[in-house]
Design an enzyme around this catalytic site. Structure first.
Site, mmCIF file in Angstrom:
data_model
loop_
_atom_site.group_PDB
_atom_site.id
_atom_site.type_symbol
_atom_site.label_atom_id
_atom_site.label_comp_id
_atom_site.label_asym_id
_atom_site.label_seq_id
_atom_site.Cartn_x
_atom_site.Cartn_y
_atom_site.Cartn_z
ATOM 1 C CD GLU A 193 -3.284 -1.754 5.520
ATOM 2 O OE1 GLU A 193 -2.367 -0.282 6.223
ATOM 3 O OE2 GLU A 193 -3.414 -2.465 5.970
ATOM 4 C CD GLU A 194 -1.332 1.953 7.709
ATOM 5 O OE1 GLU A 194 -0.422 2.078 7.570
ATOM 6 O OE2 GLU A 194 -2.457 1.310 8.754
ATOM 7 C CD GLU A 248 1.052 -3.668 5.808
ATOM 8 O OE1 GLU A 248 1.796 -3.299 6.526
ATOM 9 O OE2 GLU A 248 -0.394 -3.792 5.228
ATOM 10 C CG HIS A 255 0.364 2.758 12.623
ATOM 11 N ND1 HIS A 255 -0.854 2.354 13.395
ATOM 12 C CD2 HIS A 255 1.096 1.650 11.322
ATOM 13 C CE1 HIS A 255 -1.392 1.894 11.725
ATOM 14 N NE2 HIS A 255 0.037 1.464 11.221
ATOM 15 C CG ASP A 296 -2.502 4.206 2.935
ATOM 16 O OD1 ASP A 296 -2.497 3.065 2.769
ATOM 17 O OD2 ASP A 296 -3.751 3.759 3.974
ATOM 18 C CG HIS A 315 0.141 0.201 2.572
ATOM 19 N ND1 HIS A 315 0.369 1.102 3.327
ATOM 20 C CD2 HIS A 315 -0.202 -1.049 3.328
ATOM 21 C CE1 HIS A 315 0.318 0.855 4.251
ATOM 22 N NE2 HIS A 315 0.620 -0.664 4.591
ATOM 23 C CG ASP A 330 3.011 0.384 7.792
ATOM 24 O OD1 ASP A 330 1.954 0.320 8.668
ATOM 25 O OD2 ASP A 330 2.438 -0.469 7.201
HETATM 26 C C1 LIG Z 1 -8.927 -2.122 10.559
HETATM 27 S S1 LIG Z 1 -8.810 -0.989 9.330
HETATM 28 C C2 LIG Z 1 -7.832 -0.313 9.470
HETATM 29 C C3 LIG Z 1 -5.930 -1.327 9.343
HETATM 30 C C4 LIG Z 1 -5.053 -0.563 9.757
HETATM 31 N N1 LIG Z 1 -4.064 -1.592 9.459
HETATM 32 C C5 LIG Z 1 -2.752 -0.904 9.532
HETATM 33 O O1 LIG Z 1 -2.122 -1.520 11.098
HETATM 34 C C6 LIG Z 1 -5.524 -1.960 11.187
HETATM 35 O O2 LIG Z 1 -5.820 -0.956 12.104
HETATM 36 O O3 LIG Z 1 -5.260 -2.969 11.996
HETATM 37 ZN ZN LIG Z 2 0.589 -1.514 6.199
HETATM 38 ZN ZN LIG Z 3 -0.351 0.488 9.292
#
Ligand SMILES: CSCC[C@H](NC=O)C(=O)O
Ligand SMILES: [Zn+2]
Ligand SMILES: [Zn+2]
Length: 425
Positions: free
Chosen positions: A146-147, A174, A384, A80, A78, A112
């Site tokens: 994706e985020e 990932e 994150h 973003d 992804h 990430d």
């Molecule tokens: C559930 S939609 C958001 C996706 C996000 N992905 C990674 O951090 C997560 O919160 O897991």
């Molecule tokens: Zn990711």
């Molecule tokens: Zn992420």
């Protein structure tokens, strides 16, 4: 050791991608796609930009194989990234600063997952210049959003005609950094349930004691939720279960009280109180039991409680089975992936369930095998987080790992049952 010129070039291309600010909620997708299309051209790949939703470009690259009828390989990433708090970083999150002393590249997205997207392309550059030609079509996708759930990215893509024409047999997506020397590999993930619980009760003077106030109602529920959370967390702390194997419940927000321009009213007990929960469910969870616990213990209507799901992803695929990709000898793809990582000097760890959610869930949902893998060993888990970084040597090692993975997965093993079924090789 100082990197060779081609290594130095690979690192500077990685930094260039990291410097593009693709942070939610306003990712610069146009700049990212323009840069990646240049990289695709340099790697000799065909490129198409799909706009399944205006302003949400999905870049689809293709390396044609000698036998296009074989199930193809999809390398997904992804574009973003999540937001950051620049003033809390030692190096600005989009500076992509290479700290010479430590060899670390600091940037949002360094783990990430811009590293993986660029490692795919660098590995293909190297394979092509070594004269390798894949048997299978190799697809590389750079998807948006994706985020924030992938709803206008991977989720739409898997039901598009372009995707159906790709005849995908295996997806890589990932994973997570590993603080140990073993790489982490994921064969499933936990499904997100985002839930709000609202309590109602009689308002009252701040000095008055009475039962059933909204706050007391909600606190009773939060105490029950906290006990459940502790029981699950204790299983992880004791080592009895991995994080991805338990149900996690975390409090995302609390909302109650009567605001005033200078704060909150202090002598009025509110008639409503609300809590937001981020719950993650492993494929093995007893979903009905959890739903019963919610209705009977966490949010019983008998205590003037109501609940609403903001998101409730199923742990099952579209065929009613747990969305799991077998990571054992029953799955030839797994054996090839494991062999490829090892032959490039990597150590694959024990397959795990990804504790959060990724776009891989959309591929598994339609019954495709998908592994989560990011070649980052000896690296703290900083996705994150502040000061997200990847060591340049880990980045370069990861390119070699993907060279081996792509070479192994893209080569058809004569005698394999490729033509008969997508699930098999
Ligand atoms: C559930 S939609 C958001 C996706 C996000 N992905 C990674 O951090 C997560 O919160 O897991
Ligand atoms: Zn990711
Ligand atoms: Zn992420």
């Amino acid at each position: 050791a100082s990197p060779s010129s081609s290594d130095a070039d690979a690192i500077s291309r990685f930094q260039e991608y990291l410097r593009i600010d693709t942070a939610q909620p306003a990712p610069d997708y146009a700049a990212a796609v323009a840069f990646l299309r240049e990289q695709a051209a340099a790697a000799g790949l065909e490129a198409r930009t799909l706009e399944l939703v205006a302003g949400k470009p999905l870049l689809l690259l293709r390396w044609p194989g000698r036998r296009p009828s074989l199930p193809s390989i999809l390398l997904n990433s992804h574009t973003d990234v999540v937001p950051s708090e620049p003033h809390k970083w030692d190096h600005l999150p989009f500076s992509a600063a290479l700290d010479e002393a430590s060899g670390r590249i600091y940037a949002r997205g360094s783990q990430d997952m811009k590293c993986v997207g660029m490692q795919y392309l660098e590995a293909i550059r190297r394979l092509r210049s070594a004269g390798f030609v894949p048997d299978r079509n190799i697809y590389i996708t750079f998807v948006p959003d994706e985020e924030i759930g992938g709803h206008q990215g991977a989720e739409l893509f898997v039901s598009s005609k372009e995707f159906k024409e790709m005849n995908v047999g295996l997806v890589l997506d990932e994973g997570l950094a590993s603080p140990q020397e073993e790489y982490r590999v994921f064969y499933a993930e936990r499904s997100p349930w985002w839930l709000t619980i609202k309590a109602k009760g009689a308002p009252g003077h701040g000095a008055k004691l009475y039962d059933g106030s909204a706050m007391e109602n909600l606190m009773k529920s939060m105490e029950a939720i906290r006990r459940f959370r502790t029981s699950q967390f204790d299983l992880v702390k004791s080592g009895e279960k991995a994080e991805g194997d338990v149900v996690s419940v975390n409090f995302a927000y609390l909302k109650a009280g009567t605001p005033t321009p200078t704060g909150f009213v202090m002598n009025l007990q509110p008639s409503e109180a609300e809590v937001g929960l981020d719950i993650r469910i492993p494929p093995s969870a007893h979903v009905e039991a959890l739903e019963r616990r919610l209705v009977e213990e966490w949010a019983p209507s008998s205590r003037n409680l109501t609940f609403e799901f903001k998101q409730k992803m199923s742990v099952l695929d579209n065929f009613g089975k747990p969305a799991i990709t077998p990571a054992d000898s029953t799955n030839p793809w797994w054996l090839l992936l494991e062999e490829a990582v090892k032959s490039a000097g990597g150590k694959p760890g024990k397959p795990e369930i990804f504790p959060a959610s990724t776009d891989a869930r959309y591929f598994r949902k339609i019954g495709l095998p998908a592994f989560g893998f990011s070649p980052m060993a000896n690296t703290p888990i900083l996705l994150h987080d502040h000061n997200e970084f990847l060591h340049k040597d880990e980045y370069l090692k990861g390119i070699g790992i993907y060279e081996s993975i792509i070479r192994t997965l893209a080569t058809h093993k004569d005698g394999a049952k490729d033509d008969e079924s997508r699930a098999e090789l």
